[in-house]
Design an enzyme around this catalytic site. Structure first.
Site, PDB file in Angstrom:
ATOM      1  N   ARG A   1       0.823  -1.210   0.000  1.00  0.00           N
ATOM      2  CA  ARG A   1       0.000   0.000   0.000  1.00  0.00           C
ATOM      3  C   ARG A   1       0.860   1.266   0.000  1.00  0.00           C
ATOM      4  NH1 ARG A   1      -3.146   2.635   4.476  1.00  0.00           N
ATOM      5  NH2 ARG A   1      -4.909   3.713   3.499  1.00  0.00           N
TER       6      ARG A   1
ATOM      7  N   PRO B   1      -7.789   7.121  -4.338  1.00  0.00           N
ATOM      8  CA  PRO B   1      -9.217   6.777  -4.342  1.00  0.00           C
ATOM      9  C   PRO B   1      -9.692   6.334  -2.955  1.00  0.00           C
ATOM     10  CG  PRO B   1      -7.920   5.044  -5.409  1.00  0.00           C
ATOM     11  CD  PRO B   1      -6.968   6.152  -5.081  1.00  0.00           C
TER      12      PRO B   1
ATOM     13  N   HIS C   1      -6.288  -6.076  -1.927  1.00  0.00           N
ATOM     14  CA  HIS C   1      -7.069  -6.141  -0.687  1.00  0.00           C
ATOM     15  C   HIS C   1      -7.245  -7.572  -0.182  1.00  0.00           C
ATOM     16  CE1 HIS C   1      -9.060  -1.897  -1.206  1.00  0.00           C
ATOM     17  NE2 HIS C   1      -7.782  -1.844  -0.894  1.00  0.00           N
ATOM     18  N   THR C   2      -6.581  -8.521  -0.816  1.00  0.00           N
ATOM     19  CA  THR C   2      -6.587  -9.892  -0.300  1.00  0.00           C
ATOM     20  C   THR C   2      -5.659 -10.021   0.915  1.00  0.00           C
ATOM     21  OG1 THR C   2      -6.288 -12.221  -0.877  1.00  0.00           O
ATOM     22  CG2 THR C   2      -4.728 -10.672  -1.847  1.00  0.00           C
TER      23      THR C   2
ATOM     24  N   ASN D   1      -3.737   8.698   4.654  1.00  0.00           N
ATOM     25  CA  ASN D   1      -2.540   7.934   5.032  1.00  0.00           C
ATOM     26  C   ASN D   1      -2.335   7.774   6.533  1.00  0.00           C
ATOM     27  OD1 ASN D   1      -1.620   7.399   2.414  1.00  0.00           O
ATOM     28  ND2 ASN D   1      -0.671   9.423   2.248  1.00  0.00           N
TER      29      ASN D   1
ATOM     30  N   VAL E   1       0.543   9.620  -6.126  1.00  0.00           N
ATOM     31  CA  VAL E   1       0.695  11.040  -5.795  1.00  0.00           C
ATOM     32  C   VAL E   1       2.072  11.500  -6.282  1.00  0.00           C
ATOM     33  CG1 VAL E   1       0.588  12.766  -3.959  1.00  0.00           C
ATOM     34  CG2 VAL E   1      -0.729  10.644  -3.743  1.00  0.00           C
TER      35      VAL E   1
ATOM     36  N   HIS F   1       0.343   4.195  -2.625  1.00  0.00           N
ATOM     37  CA  HIS F   1       0.081   5.563  -2.190  1.00  0.00           C
ATOM     38  C   HIS F   1       1.215   6.513  -2.563  1.00  0.00           C
ATOM     39  CE1 HIS F   1      -3.541   5.095   0.718  1.00  0.00           C
ATOM     40  NE2 HIS F   1      -3.601   4.215  -0.252  1.00  0.00           N
TER      41      HIS F   1
ATOM     42  N   ASP G   1      -3.694 -14.177  -2.546  1.00  0.00           N
ATOM     43  CA  ASP G   1      -4.454 -15.198  -3.277  1.00  0.00           C
ATOM     44  C   ASP G   1      -5.722 -14.546  -3.829  1.00  0.00           C
ATOM     45  OD1 ASP G   1      -6.113 -14.833  -1.092  1.00  0.00           O
ATOM     46  OD2 ASP G   1      -5.628 -16.744  -0.142  1.00  0.00           O
TER      47      ASP G   1
ATOM     48  N   GLU H   1       2.307  14.353   2.785  1.00  0.00           N
ATOM     49  CA  GLU H   1       1.355  13.307   2.379  1.00  0.00           C
ATOM     50  C   GLU H   1       1.045  12.318   3.491  1.00  0.00           C
ATOM     51  OE1 GLU H   1       2.663  11.241  -1.192  1.00  0.00           O
ATOM     52  OE2 GLU H   1       3.370  13.136  -2.035  1.00  0.00           O
TER      53      GLU H   1
END
Length: 296
Positions: free
Chosen positions: A31, A132, A162-163, A63, A39, A35, A223, A57
């Site tokens: 992430r 987003p 997001h897994t 964040n 930007v 991020h 996965d 940031e």
């Protein structure tokens, strides 16, 4: 460009050591890269500390307090500065660490080209406008990623990050209570899952430390569990479950759930592409000595 032969090994070793201490750090590092790149491009502006005169940031609501993994980058940078002073940028370290995190959690490895340079500007306001939020619908998500040069399919592929990892309750609590002004929960959320989330995230709690796993069945494994969850109405964010609201993205969710190997390869390719967003090369930017401050 000067090279530093062992740079990637050193970063990988720091990621491995951190992962043994806390498996969640891998998701944090993936992430962090995302991020950073969304930007100003992949130029490590996300690592710069705020000053008295400027909020950086990392202190944007997008964040803070959720972004993590900074210490891993700091540790790798400190070692690299002792063996190849002024050669390896913070931006490259972040890109390497994200790749290593995908790999260590069971995802597909990929080659990361090096040579990024570090930016000299970091503004909290730019994080809010470029990243987003978890409340976006499928059309807004598609546009957000298109703004960065990604296709809709690449957006669906990258959402699969997001897994792994966790979410603060505040990112989805709007789906549990008083959804869209109604008294009830989001109807697109599986009721049994919603009940469990309500236990983990009590209404009215302001505890910033309350977190839940994004993909409860395998929170530290890269996965296709994320896509399987969405098919069962167990996408955690609005921005996850919304992928079922468009026939094209819903079909991709289905395909990814059924073809783990294909998704792995698509994810590696999309990560490689993301790592090349807006990179600074040549004489642009600098090679930061300390990833948290621009060189004086």
């Amino acid at each position: 460009m000067n090279s530093c032969t062992f740079a990637e090994f050193i970063v990988k070793d720091e990621v491995r050591k951190a992962f043994i201490q806390d498996e969640g750090v891998a998701a944090g590092l993936v992430r962090l890269h995302f991020h950073d790149c969304f930007v100003r491009g992949c130029e490590a502006s996300v690592l710069i500390d705020s000053t008295a005169s400027s909020t950086a940031e990392k202190d944007s609501p997008a964040n803070n307090p959720s972004l993590r993994g900074f210490e891993v980058i700091d540790n790798a940078k400190a070692i690299l500065e002792t063996i190849c002073k002024g050669v390896v940028s913070c931006a490259d370290i972040v890109a390497f660490a994200a790749r290593d995190s995908v790999e260590i959690t069971g995802g597909e490895g990929y080659y990361v080209p090096a040579g990024r340079r570090d930016g000299r500007t970091s503004l909290a306001s730019e994080a809010s406008t470029n990243l987003p939020p978890p409340t976006l619908d499928v059309d807004q998500l598609t546009q957000s990623f298109a703004n960065k040069g990604f296709t809709q399919e690449e957006m669906v592929t990258l959402s699969g990050a997001h897994t792994i990892g966790r979410s603060h309750c505040t990112s989805f609590s709007n789906r549990l209570n008083n959804f869209n002004g109604t008294r009830s929960q989001d109807p697109s959320l599986d009721p049994m899952y919603a009940a469990r989330l309500k236990e983990q995230c009590p209404q009215g709690s302001t505890d910033p430390n309350l977190v839940v796993p994004m993909n409860p069945s395998s929170p530290a494994v890269t996965d296709v569990g994320y896509y399987i969850d969405i098919l069962a109405n167990r996408g955690l964010f609005t921005s996850d479950q919304t992928l079922m609201r468009n026939p094209i993205t819903a079909n991709q969710v289905n395909q990814n759930a059924r073809n783990p190997m294909l998704w792995r390869l698509k994810f590696a390719a999309a990560m490689l592409k993301m790592g090349q967003l807006g990179v600074l090369t040549g004489n642009a930017g600098e090679i930061r000595t300390n990833c948290r401050v621009i060189n004086s």
